[in-house]
Design a protein around this motif. Structure first.
Motif, PDB file in Angstrom:
ATOM      1  N   ASP A 249      -7.438   6.578  20.840  1.00 31.54           N
ATOM      2  CA  ASP A 249      -6.420   7.656  20.972  1.00 31.54           C
ATOM      3  C   ASP A 249      -4.951   7.288  20.594  1.00 31.54           C
ATOM      4  N   PHE A 250      -4.644   6.174  21.608  1.00 33.92           N
ATOM      5  CA  PHE A 250      -3.116   5.820  21.383  1.00 33.92           C
ATOM      6  C   PHE A 250      -2.980   4.912  20.039  1.00 33.92           C
TER       7      PHE A 250
ATOM      8  N   PRO B  96       2.336   4.829  14.222  1.00 32.34           N
ATOM      9  CA  PRO B  96       2.624   5.244  12.804  1.00 32.34           C
ATOM     10  C   PRO B  96       1.704   4.636  11.814  1.00 32.34           C
ATOM     11  N   GLN B  97       1.240   3.448  12.053  1.00 33.98           N
ATOM     12  CA  GLN B  97       0.391   2.688  11.025  1.00 33.98           C
ATOM     13  C   GLN B  97      -0.985   2.507  11.334  1.00 33.98           C
ATOM     14  N   GLY B  98      -1.406   3.183  12.619  1.00 36.36           N
ATOM     15  CA  GLY B  98      -2.557   3.204  13.300  1.00 36.36           C
ATOM     16  C   GLY B  98      -3.209   1.695  13.595  1.00 36.36           C
ATOM     17  N   TYR B  99      -4.426   1.421  13.015  1.00 42.26           N
ATOM     18  CA  TYR B  99      -4.882   0.161  13.474  1.00 42.26           C
ATOM     19  C   TYR B  99      -4.199  -1.001  12.623  1.00 42.26           C
ATOM     20  N   ASP B 100      -3.170  -0.624  11.739  1.00 39.55           N
ATOM     21  CA  ASP B 100      -2.532  -1.783  10.908  1.00 39.55           C
ATOM     22  C   ASP B 100      -1.110  -1.726  11.608  1.00 39.55           C
ATOM     23  N   THR B 101      -0.788  -1.200  12.720  1.00 40.06           N
ATOM     24  CA  THR B 101       0.375  -1.521  13.551  1.00 40.06           C
ATOM     25  C   THR B 101       0.613  -2.963  13.963  1.00 40.06           C
ATOM     26  N   ASP B 102       1.621  -3.578  13.806  1.00 38.05           N
ATOM     27  CA  ASP B 102       1.767  -4.925  14.383  1.00 38.05           C
ATOM     28  C   ASP B 102       2.169  -4.916  15.939  1.00 38.05           C
TER      29      ASP B 102
END
Length: 739
Positions: A580-581, A586-592
């Motif tokens: 969920d979090f 903003p970029q989901g699983y691609d967030t750095d």
């Protein structure tokens, strides 16, 4: 040659080194003095002797014998001063031997074995550069062509002066000027080629050394990183490797150019005037001796400077990476003072370097100028006696200037090489360091049930060998069983997990998985079946997806069919209550995640770490306070997911919170490195032992915290609901707070 052989033999025998130190020093002094007298004799012959090839009837010394004496003296000086038996080296070794007797026999044996095992720094650097031999050879040939051009420029300059003034010849004058232009252009082109090729070689060597050092660091045991500060390692990996590659390639470029230039210039000098050439040789032994003494001293200083820089980097890295802790305790001044103390020591060493360099430059600047004066005086007399033309004298003086520049460059190269070798010593030592932990095996059994056993294991950390952490502990975790380890801090619970992970080896006893020692398994294969969630989650500066897949990517040698898919990653994140979090980012699983997961909260980092363990679908789960950073709601959801994953798996869980361990099949109370109690939650709580005391103490702290909160906030509550320490994790709030 006989004294030289004696010095070498005595120097190699460690037992006789101190006994022969004085004799070596005396013989070195005598040999050096004889060689200087031989050179002085050659100078006198050049000034007073006749120009005959072989000795005459009246005792005249021939040129063949004179040149033989000069060459023998120069070879002897180079051999002696560039070997380990130089004057200063002999004196220093004699002094250092006095302090070596205080060392233990064990320390000497280890040093001797380490010295036999480790190659010399120079040999290793040459091996690193061997792959670039064709490139360096081409660069050397270009440098030789450039050096030939440098030698021809003074020659044509003297011819132009003769054609313009002494013996006017307009046609020859113009033709020689054209030759000078062509030679200058060719010299510039070959110099550029040489510099470019050496720069490429420098970069290739830099990459090669960095790669080798990083690979060597990756192979070291965990104890090495516990005993070595991170700042020191990063300093070796960044600053020292750059110093080694840059200085070696750059100075190899300058050194080869200077040597070739000196050789070319000497040929033209003898062609112009052999008498003046012999006189200039008197400066060579002096410069060599000064360079040797200065280089030996400078290398020691350079090594000390690199150490102080590494210490300063360690202090800075430690403070900067823990800035919140520094700021929370108002320790900025002490951190600044510690860093300033390291820089003060660095500054003191730099002052010594500056003083040594200043003295060296005074000597190496005055001596060539003094020789120039003598050469001008004697050469002027030769011109007055019509034994030499004015143009030839001008050419010779240009040759001398070029030769002095070459020797001065060689001196600078030697100093720079000394600094590079000082930095390279530690780098090569790390590259050649063999891990103290033996290599793991290659076993990959077709089936793996995950039965975990510790058989009479005793263990002490290498940094604290006298402090026993585990004392003959034995335990067994059957497949599908959940075993919880509880007990006071420092009892050895986390050390058990580290032994199972083979971060360390036990002092005695055995750690077994499916009846085999953990060291027999292939480490990559085993880490995909034994998952660890540590107490302090560590994330890397990469995307959330890559953090969850950490160690399971194609670059890690994992077969393509075993690389987790996007669905596998999402499934693991859902089980860890992280989907969920992550999706809200903003970029989901691609967030750095940022460096060390700085952009995430503690609970978020912990849930991603749990997902990283769950995505492996492991057979054995090692949970070291895995839910300690979660709030009550998240903990309940994650605990439920972990409960589902624990079925048919071997689970070893370390926790202090009762909600985590209450449902375990067995609970082991670890105290003072041994199993103090064993049983279920209910049986241990009713036994009145150590576990019962831990439960009461935890209950007391929880009740005290609740009472304090009521008092501070001025609540009108007159009573609190009774807290039940035996309540399960998902009990209603009316039944009390889980411990």
């Amino acid at each position: 040659m006989l004294p030289f052989c004696f010095l070498r033999v005595a120097g190699q025998n460690r037992r006789h080194r101190r006994r022969y130190a004085s004799a070596r020093l005396a013989i070195s002094s005598i040999v050096y003095l004889c060689q200087l007298l031989c050179l002085a004799k050659a100078v006198l012959v050049a000034l007073l002797g006749e120009e005959i090839v072989w000795p005459g009837r009246h005792g005249d010394v021939g040129l063949v014998f004179m040149y033989g004496a000069i060459c023998a003296s120069l070879i002897g000086l180079l051999t002696q001063l560039l070997s380990a038996t130089a004057l200063v080296t002999a004196w220093e070794e004699g002094r250092s031997e006095e302090g070596e007797e205080s060392q233990s026999l064990l320390g000497k044996t280890e040093d001797r074995e380490r010295g036999q095992r480790r190659k010399s720094t120079v040999a290793v650097l040459l091996a690193f550069s061997a792959q670039d031999t064709p490139l360096l050879l081409l660069a050397f040939l270009a440098g030789a062509a450039a050096a030939l051009g440098q030698a021809l420029i003074p020659y044509y300059t003297g011819v132009i002066i003769d054609c313009a003034s002494i013996d006017p010849d307009a046609k020859e004058f113009q033709w020689t000027c054209l030759k000078l232009v062509v030679v200058s252009l060719g010299c510039a082109v070959f110099t550029g080629i040489r510099g470019g090729l050496f720069t490429i070689g420098m970069t290739r060597l830099n990459v090669r050394i960095r790669t080798s050092l990083f690979d060597a660091l990756m192979r070291q045991e965990i104890a090495f990183f516990s005993a070595t500060r991170t700042g020191e390692i990063t300093s070796r990996l960044s600053a020292d490797t750059t110093t080694v590659s840059d200085q070696i390639c750059l100075n190899l470029n300058v050194g080869l150019r200077s040597l070739t230039q000196a050789a070319m210039v000497l040929v033209f000098m003898f062609r112009a005037s052999w008498r003046l050439s012999v006189i200039t040789f008197i400066i060579i032994p002096a410069i060599i001796l000064i360079t040797k003494v200065y280089g030996a001293y400078y290398r020691q200083l350079a090594k000390a400077v690199q150490k102080e820089l590494a210490d300063a980097n360690s202090v800075a890295e430690e403070a900067l990476s823990s800035m919140t802790t520094v700021r929370a305790h108002a320790a900025e001044n002490s951190a600044t003072a510690a860093y300033g103390e390291c820089l003060r020591k660095f500054y003191t060493l730099q002052l010594k370097e500056a003083l040594a360099y200043g003295s060296y430059m005074i000597c190496t600047t005055f001596l060539p100028n003094a020789v120039n004066v003598v050469t001008l005086y004697y050469g002027g007399n030769l011109v007055l006696d019509d034994m030499m033309s004015a143009g030839a004298l001008v050419s010779f003086m240009l040759y001398v200037a070029s030769l002095n520049g070459a020797f001065q460059a060689l001196g600078d190269v030697f100093s720079a090489f000394a600094a590079a070798l000082g930095a390279a010593d530690k780098v090569i030592e790390l590259i050649q360091r063999e891990p103290k932990m033996p290599d793991a095996g290659s076993l990959q059994p077709p089936s793996f049930s995950g039965r975990l056993e510790l058989q009479d294991v005793s263990f002490s950390y290498p940094s604290r060998p006298n402090s026993r952490v585990l004392d003959g502990i034995s335990l067994r975790v059957n497949p599908g069983e959940v075993v919880a380890l509880v007990g006071p801090s420092g009892g050895g619970k986390t050390s058990i997990v580290k032994l199972v992970e083979r971060f360390y080896l036990p002092d005695s006893g055995a750690v077994l998985l499916d009846g085999r020692d953990v060291g027999l398994y292939d480490p990559r294969w085993l880490k995909r079946r034994v998952a660890l969630v540590a107490q302090e989650p560590v994330l890397f500066a990469r995307s959330v997806r890559r953090n969850i897949c950490y160690g399971l990517e194609a670059e890690d040698g994992v077969p393509s069919q075993d690389v987790p898919s996007a669905a596998d990653v999402e499934r693991a994140a859902r089980l860890a209550n992280a989907h969920d979090f992550i999706s809200a980012m903003p970029q989901g699983y691609d967030t750095d995640c940022g460096e060390k997961g700085v952009s995430l909260s503690g609970g978020q980092k912990q849930r991603i770490a749990i997902a990283r363990a769950l995505v492996r679908n492991p057979t054995v789960l090692l949970l070291d306070e895995a839910t300690s950073a979660l709030d009550s709601d998240s903990e309940a959801v994650v605990q439920e997911a972990l409960d589902r994953m624990m079925r048919n798996h071997t689970v070893l869980v370390i926790a202090h919170r009762l909600s985590t361990v209450a449902g375990a099949d067995r609970i082991l109370v670890i105290s003072a490195g041994a199993v103090a109690e064993e049983g279920t939650h209910e049986s241990l709580a009713e036994a009145g032992g150590l576990y019962s005391a831990l439960v009461r103490r935890q209950f007391s702290k929880t009740a005290s915290s609740a009472s304090l909160a009521t008092t501070v906030h001025g609540s009108s509550y007159t009573s609190l609901p009774a807290l039940n320490p035996l309540a399960p994790a998902n009990a209603p709030s009316s039944q009390g707070t889980p411990l």
